[in-house]
Design a protein around this motif. Structure first.
Motif, PDB file in Angstrom:
ATOM      1  N   ASP A   6      57.491 -66.546  32.636  1.00 14.45           N
ATOM      2  CA  ASP A   6      57.173 -67.558  33.214  1.00 14.45           C
ATOM      3  C   ASP A   6      57.916 -68.957  33.522  1.00 14.45           C
ATOM      4  O   ASP A   6      59.093 -68.890  32.914  1.00 14.45           O
ATOM      5  CB  ASP A   6      55.776 -68.052  32.523  1.00 14.45           C
ATOM      6  CG  ASP A   6      55.743 -68.344  31.424  1.00 14.45           C
ATOM      7  OD1 ASP A   6      56.773 -69.093  30.887  1.00 14.45           O
ATOM      8  OD2 ASP A   6      54.868 -68.384  30.533  1.00 14.45           O
ATOM      9  N   ARG A   7      57.623 -69.833  34.028  1.00 10.38           N
ATOM     10  CA  ARG A   7      58.246 -71.086  34.349  1.00 10.38           C
ATOM     11  C   ARG A   7      58.160 -72.180  33.143  1.00 10.38           C
ATOM     12  O   ARG A   7      58.621 -73.312  33.374  1.00 10.38           O
ATOM     13  CB  ARG A   7      58.206 -71.594  35.641  1.00 10.38           C
ATOM     14  CG  ARG A   7      58.612 -70.715  36.813  1.00 10.38           C
ATOM     15  CD  ARG A   7      58.228 -71.124  38.100  1.00 10.38           C
ATOM     16  NE  ARG A   7      58.426 -70.226  39.314  1.00 10.38           N
ATOM     17  CZ  ARG A   7      59.897 -70.080  39.991  1.00 10.38           C
ATOM     18  NH1 ARG A   7      60.733 -70.846  39.203  1.00 10.38           N
ATOM     19  NH2 ARG A   7      60.011 -69.096  40.885  1.00 10.38           N
ATOM     20  N   ASN A   8      57.335 -72.024  32.384  1.00  8.95           N
ATOM     21  CA  ASN A   8      57.108 -72.945  31.224  1.00  8.95           C
ATOM     22  C   ASN A   8      58.510 -72.969  30.468  1.00  8.95           C
ATOM     23  O   ASN A   8      59.049 -71.932  30.413  1.00  8.95           O
ATOM     24  CB  ASN A   8      55.951 -72.460  30.525  1.00  8.95           C
ATOM     25  CG  ASN A   8      54.496 -72.439  31.314  1.00  8.95           C
ATOM     26  OD1 ASN A   8      54.380 -73.469  32.283  1.00  8.95           O
ATOM     27  ND2 ASN A   8      53.626 -71.674  30.860  1.00  8.95           N
ATOM     28  N   ARG A   9      58.599 -74.176  30.053  1.00 14.06           N
ATOM     29  CA  ARG A   9      59.568 -74.562  29.007  1.00 14.06           C
ATOM     30  C   ARG A   9      58.728 -74.577  27.505  1.00 14.06           C
ATOM     31  O   ARG A   9      58.921 -75.860  27.129  1.00 14.06           O
ATOM     32  CB  ARG A   9      60.588 -75.642  29.514  1.00 14.06           C
ATOM     33  CG  ARG A   9      61.165 -75.637  30.940  1.00 14.06           C
ATOM     34  CD  ARG A   9      62.051 -74.341  30.751  1.00 14.06           C
ATOM     35  NE  ARG A   9      62.981 -74.387  32.054  1.00 14.06           N
ATOM     36  CZ  ARG A   9      62.698 -73.592  33.047  1.00 14.06           C
ATOM     37  NH1 ARG A   9      61.626 -72.800  32.814  1.00 14.06           N
ATOM     38  NH2 ARG A   9      63.549 -73.681  34.140  1.00 14.06           N
ATOM     39  N   GLN A  10      58.649 -73.650  27.037  1.00 16.92           N
ATOM     40  CA  GLN A  10      58.085 -73.551  25.592  1.00 16.92           C
ATOM     41  C   GLN A  10      58.482 -72.698  24.763  1.00 16.92           C
ATOM     42  O   GLN A  10      58.690 -71.427  25.193  1.00 16.92           O
ATOM     43  CB  GLN A  10      56.552 -73.514  25.641  1.00 16.92           C
ATOM     44  CG  GLN A  10      55.849 -74.810  26.558  1.00 16.92           C
ATOM     45  CD  GLN A  10      54.191 -74.258  26.303  1.00 16.92           C
ATOM     46  OE1 GLN A  10      53.995 -73.485  26.805  1.00 16.92           O
ATOM     47  NE2 GLN A  10      53.546 -75.312  26.033  1.00 16.92           N
ATOM     48  N   LEU A  11      58.796 -73.255  23.604  1.00 16.43           N
ATOM     49  CA  LEU A  11      59.263 -72.091  22.394  1.00 16.43           C
ATOM     50  C   LEU A  11      58.213 -71.234  22.007  1.00 16.43           C
ATOM     51  O   LEU A  11      57.072 -72.193  21.543  1.00 16.43           O
ATOM     52  CB  LEU A  11      60.160 -72.625  21.425  1.00 16.43           C
ATOM     53  CG  LEU A  11      61.683 -72.905  21.751  1.00 16.43           C
ATOM     54  CD1 LEU A  11      62.245 -73.723  20.785  1.00 16.43           C
ATOM     55  CD2 LEU A  11      62.341 -71.814  21.977  1.00 16.43           C
ATOM     56  N   GLU A  12      58.045 -70.225  21.493  1.00 13.66           N
ATOM     57  CA  GLU A  12      57.241 -69.264  20.965  1.00 13.66           C
ATOM     58  C   GLU A  12      57.699 -68.734  19.579  1.00 13.66           C
ATOM     59  O   GLU A  12      58.645 -68.278  19.786  1.00 13.66           O
ATOM     60  CB  GLU A  12      56.403 -68.448  21.971  1.00 13.66           C
ATOM     61  CG  GLU A  12      55.189 -67.742  21.419  1.00 13.66           C
ATOM     62  CD  GLU A  12      54.794 -66.465  22.619  1.00 13.66           C
ATOM     63  OE1 GLU A  12      53.869 -65.745  22.094  1.00 13.66           O
ATOM     64  OE2 GLU A  12      55.292 -66.570  23.734  1.00 13.66           O
ATOM     65  N   ARG A  13      56.757 -69.009  18.742  1.00 10.50           N
ATOM     66  CA  ARG A  13      57.253 -68.432  17.481  1.00 10.50           C
ATOM     67  C   ARG A  13      56.789 -66.878  17.448  1.00 10.50           C
ATOM     68  O   ARG A  13      55.536 -66.803  17.543  1.00 10.50           O
ATOM     69  CB  ARG A  13      56.650 -69.448  16.400  1.00 10.50           C
ATOM     70  CG  ARG A  13      57.175 -68.987  14.997  1.00 10.50           C
ATOM     71  CD  ARG A  13      58.540 -69.474  14.775  1.00 10.50           C
ATOM     72  NE  ARG A  13      59.028 -69.403  13.643  1.00 10.50           N
ATOM     73  CZ  ARG A  13      60.183 -69.796  13.163  1.00 10.50           C
ATOM     74  NH1 ARG A  13      61.363 -69.897  14.173  1.00 10.50           N
ATOM     75  NH2 ARG A  13      60.803 -69.593  11.775  1.00 10.50           N
ATOM     76  N   PHE A  14      57.665 -66.105  16.935  1.00 11.51           N
ATOM     77  CA  PHE A  14      57.254 -64.615  16.872  1.00 11.51           C
ATOM     78  C   PHE A  14      57.675 -64.346  15.226  1.00 11.51           C
ATOM     79  O   PHE A  14      58.315 -65.105  14.534  1.00 11.51           O
ATOM     80  CB  PHE A  14      58.263 -63.787  17.516  1.00 11.51           C
ATOM     81  CG  PHE A  14      57.942 -63.975  18.822  1.00 11.51           C
ATOM     82  CD1 PHE A  14      57.087 -62.954  19.533  1.00 11.51           C
ATOM     83  CD2 PHE A  14      58.539 -64.690  19.766  1.00 11.51           C
ATOM     84  CE1 PHE A  14      56.889 -63.025  20.853  1.00 11.51           C
ATOM     85  CE2 PHE A  14      58.354 -65.008  21.218  1.00 11.51           C
ATOM     86  CZ  PHE A  14      57.432 -63.972  21.776  1.00 11.51           C
TER      87      PHE A  14
END
Length: 821
Positions: free
Chosen positions: A337-345
């Motif tokens: 997507d175009r969001n600029r967010q880090l996601e923790r995996f």
């Protein structure tokens, strides 16, 4: 600007993102589970939405351990709703959210909505350098979040086991850049291998964020700016993620050697931050509908010289290696997507038998693009940061292993005739290496670290106390204990008196209002023996009983009871023996009864009988029961009606097996004089006298021989014996005669056995069928006595004889006789 740690790994991969606004049955903005599925607000799939036409960006400002201010960028005419850990903050619908307290580890969310479409962005807050945690045992707000001790659930929660982990096995987890190398200062081209990031061996090029912003910012329109503060020295790796058309395999990777190899069979956890920053795939996403995810795969190897990458140009191999010594570990999928967010995996795994020494990652083609048959190289920019690999050790103690139960006991503060005043003693359970801390209303009581806590009566003000028990690295909280003065109550009693004399059906029921005011019921007998510890006491007789009630603090309230004895029923019975014969029922049961309330019902051996002073009965055991009009019953002891001189009679036969026609002498033995007795023998027809004391019997068939005797007193006895009659029908008929007058065998006659009663007829025929003789009776013989024997011709003759037997059966026999002259 975003408060994300300023060090990232950026790799160019393909990703796609699209969102659909689902039908919402959840309210999504009231902090309540509206549809009853156990999920609230953003945690409920009803509230998930990803519209690519709406831009959802949050800027973090004024971040500290004491709070944070979040601002929505470009809100325009959008409807906004703020969330904390996916639960709506009711009323927080403005452009800015100010949070007071420790924001470390809190995930804030912002939902944009307009014209039926919406988008959601989440922001997980990390404070540079970290924040101090709540001490949980000093009565102070240590982390500045406004919550003290147990009220700070995030820091003082005992419901989960704190994980024990070893150190991070990944060197240079945030991809620190080398600044001391000249080749890392200028602009270089993709495909050059440069050691610009310590410990990591890339499959393409290495650079820093300054390099990207300086050399490629115009071409890639700086997609990395939302991830870093411009003044920081964040590092990243950039390059091309390409896929071969025929073998959908990754050729853009990076490898790192672990600080130490893994322990076989150990439990490990790999965590990392990941996001898609830009590239061809985002623009290509319009080719597909629905959501698209890009996969990032991790691999491991134990071979030190393995190179997990290859880079192929359009026509020739620039440099490369192979994956022969690498084993897939696991993959994660991130939404494009175009969001600029880090996601923790997070990836949890068990280490294989051969220790892992090297770890590598690489992209994989999206499944959606494979289905759409898109097979070509493409660019994507990704950000990878904070790679962490640790061994997770099993907890030494689990919360469920800790006994945090608490007992309550009153403390006597006065004596004598004063009104009851008592404090409260709370006591935990003793356990191995247990550590204790007491709390009041969730706030620690400094120094209250003993297993017990005393609360005086003047502090019994309704506040809540809890005990936190720690053992090893785990803890457990006791159930809340409310310290309040005893609740006033009123008590009355419902008493069921004894129904009948000697009964044990008395019953006492205390009626306490309110029932919750009394916490203990103890019933005791006169000697102090405990009879029960329940509110209701049953099965009472006339004995003295005492009841002690106790309120919530153990103050006693004593009561005493003794149920009255109702007038008893009296019943005695006796017996007279049988005078003559048991069959005549001339024994007697005598009854003496008094008391009770009429009318009465009498039972003799549970059969209803009229009321009498005596009942004529045969010999046997008898029990009399009487029930009065109130239902009271009395049962007499059983009495025995006996027969002092029981009349015995027994038949004596010489044998019980006789031949047909055999006479049988019968006799008997008895214990009484039968001088004037009457006799009756059966079956009829067997006996020459059926009423004689000693007749002779001629049994004619198998049957039972019976004797009935009535003596002078009218006593009757029966005796019987089975007799078996053998059907022997003996008859001798000669087959030759010599009628010469010598007196020997001159005539033909039947020689009869005892079974034959008489000869019905005898006929003799010559050889031509002429009747030569016909006679009747046992003396029938041929030739007749008046016949001249010299006139009888020799030859063969035929006889026919008819015999009647003693059992009435008639049989005929035929045969031949020879006359010898």
């Amino acid at each position: 600007m975003f408060p994300i740690p300023p060090r990232f790994l950026l790799i160019i991969l393909l990703f796609f993102g699209a969102g659909v606004l689902g039908a919402q049955s959840e309210n999504c903005a009231d902090g309540v589970d509206n549809d009853g599925n156990g999920l609230v607000d953003l945690a409920d799939p009803d509230c998930d939405c990803r519209s690519r036409d709406l831009l959802a960006i949050v800027e973090t400002m004024d971040l500290s351990c004491g709070g944070v201010r979040l601002t929505a960028l470009f809100p325009g005419s959008l409807d906004l709703q703020w969330y904390r850990n996916d639960t709506a903050i009711v009323g927080a619908t403005g452009d800015t959210l100010t949070f007071v307290g420790n924001p470390e580890g809190v995930e804030f969310g912002l939902r944009y909505a307009r014209d039926g479409e919406c988008n959601v962005t989440r922001e997980l807050i990390f404070v540079a350098g970290g924040c101090s945690k709540e001490d949980c045992a000093n009565g102070r707000d240590d982390d500045g979040d406004g919550l003290v001790d147990l009220n700070d659930v995030l820091d003082c929660d005992c419901s989960t086991v704190p994980e024990i982990t070893e150190g991070n096995l990944i060197p240079n987890a945030s991809f620190e850049a080398r600044r001391d190398l000249p080749e890392c200062q200028g602009c270089y081209f993709s495909g050059e291998m440069l050691p610009c990031v310590d410990a990591w061996l890339p499959g393409n090029s290495i650079t820093t964020i300054e390099h990207v912003l300086r050399c490629y910012a115009q071409r890639i329109n700086s997609p990395f700016l939302p991830y870093v503060d411009l003044g920081s020295n964040a590092s990243l790796i950039g390059g091309f993620a390409a896929y071969e058309a025929t073998q959908i395999t990754t050729i853009e990777t990076a490898m790192v050697e672990l600080r130490e190899p893994t322990v076989p069979g150990g439990t490990y956890r790999l965590t990392f931050n990941l996001d898609i920053a830009g590239g061809d795939l985002i623009e290509m996403s319009s080719m597909l509908s629905g959501e698209v995810f890009q996969n990032l795969s991790w691999y491991y190897s134990a071979v030190p010289d393995s190179t997990p990458y290859r880079f192929r140009g359009r026509d020739s191999l620039i440099f490369g290696g192979d994956w022969d010594n690498w084993t897939p570990l696991d993959s994660v999928a991130i939404r494009v997507d175009r969001n600029r967010q880090l996601e923790r995996f997070q990836i949890d795994f068990t280490a294989p038998a051969e220790p892992i020494r090297y770890l590598a990652f690489g992209g994989a083609m999206t499944q959606a693009l494979q289905q759409a048959e898109v097979f070509f190289d493409y660019e994507i920019y990704w950000v990878l940061d904070a790679v962490d690999l640790r061994q997770v050790l099993p907890p030494r103690v689990r919360p469920e292993d800790i006994d945090a139960s608490v007992t309550r006991r009153a403390i006597v503060e006065n004596a004598g005739g004063e009104a009851c005043r008592r404090g409260l003693l709370l006591t935990g359970r003793e356990g191995p290496d247990y550590r204790y801390q007491w709390y009041r209303d969730g706030v620690a009581l400094p120094g209250a670290t003993a297993m017990s806590l005393s609360i005086p009566s003047d502090e019994m003000d309704g506040r809540t106390y809890q005990l936190r028990v720690e053992a090893g690295d785990a803890c457990r909280l006791s159930a809340p204990q409310i310290a309040r003065p005893p609740e006033p109550f009123a008590v009355s009693f419902s008493i069921d008196s004894l129904q009948c004399g000697g009964d044990t059906n008395g019953r006492i029921v205390p009626l306490v209002e309110p029932a919750s005011a009394v916490t203990s019921y103890v019933w005791r007998g006169r000697s102090g023996t405990v009879l029960g510890e329940q509110p209701v006491l049953e099965a009472l007789d006339t004995s003295l009983v005492r009841l002690r009630l106790e309120d919530s603090l153990g103050c006693p309230y004593d009561y005493e009871f003794q149920l009255p004895q109702p007038p008893p029923l009296s019943l005695t019975t006796g017996a007279e023996p049988v005078l003559c014969t048991d069959a005549d029922g001339n024994g007697r049961v005598l009854v003496d009864f008094s008391g009770g309330t009429g009318p009465f019902t009498f039972f003799l051996n549970e059969a209803g009988v009229p009321r009498q002073r005596a009942y004529r009965v045969p010999r046997g055991t008898y029990r009399v029961r009487v029930v009065d009009a109130t239902g009271c019953a009395v049962v007499a002891d059983p009495v025995e009606v006996v027969e002092p001189n029981p009349f015995t009679l027994e038949l004596r036969l010489p044998t019980t097996r006789v031949n047909l026609g055999q006479r049988l002498s019968v006799d008997y033995v008895t214990n009484r004089s039968l001088e004037d007795a009457t006799f009756s023998w059966s079956p009829e027809g067997w006996f020459d006298c059926t009423d004689c004391p000693s007749p002779r019997a001629l049994p004619t068939a198998t049957d039972t021989l019976k004797l009935r005797v009535r003596d002078a007193d009218g006593c009757v006895r029966l005796a019987a014996a089975p007799v078996t009659v053998l059907p022997t029908r003996e008859v001798y008929l000669p087959n030759a005669i010599t009628p010469n007058g010598d007196g020997i065998n001159d005539r033909f006659r039947a020689y009869l056995g005892p079974a034959v009663r008489r000869v019905q007829s005898l006929e003799i025929y010559d050889r031509w069928g002429g009747l030569r003789y016909a006679g009747v009776g046992d003396a029938a013989a041929w030739p007749e006595p008046t016949t001249d024997l010299n006139t009888v011709s020799g030859g063969v003759y035929t006889y026919r004889i008819s015999l009647r037997y003693v059992d009435g059966e008639v049989r005929q026999r035929t045969g031949t006789i020879t006359v010898i002259k």
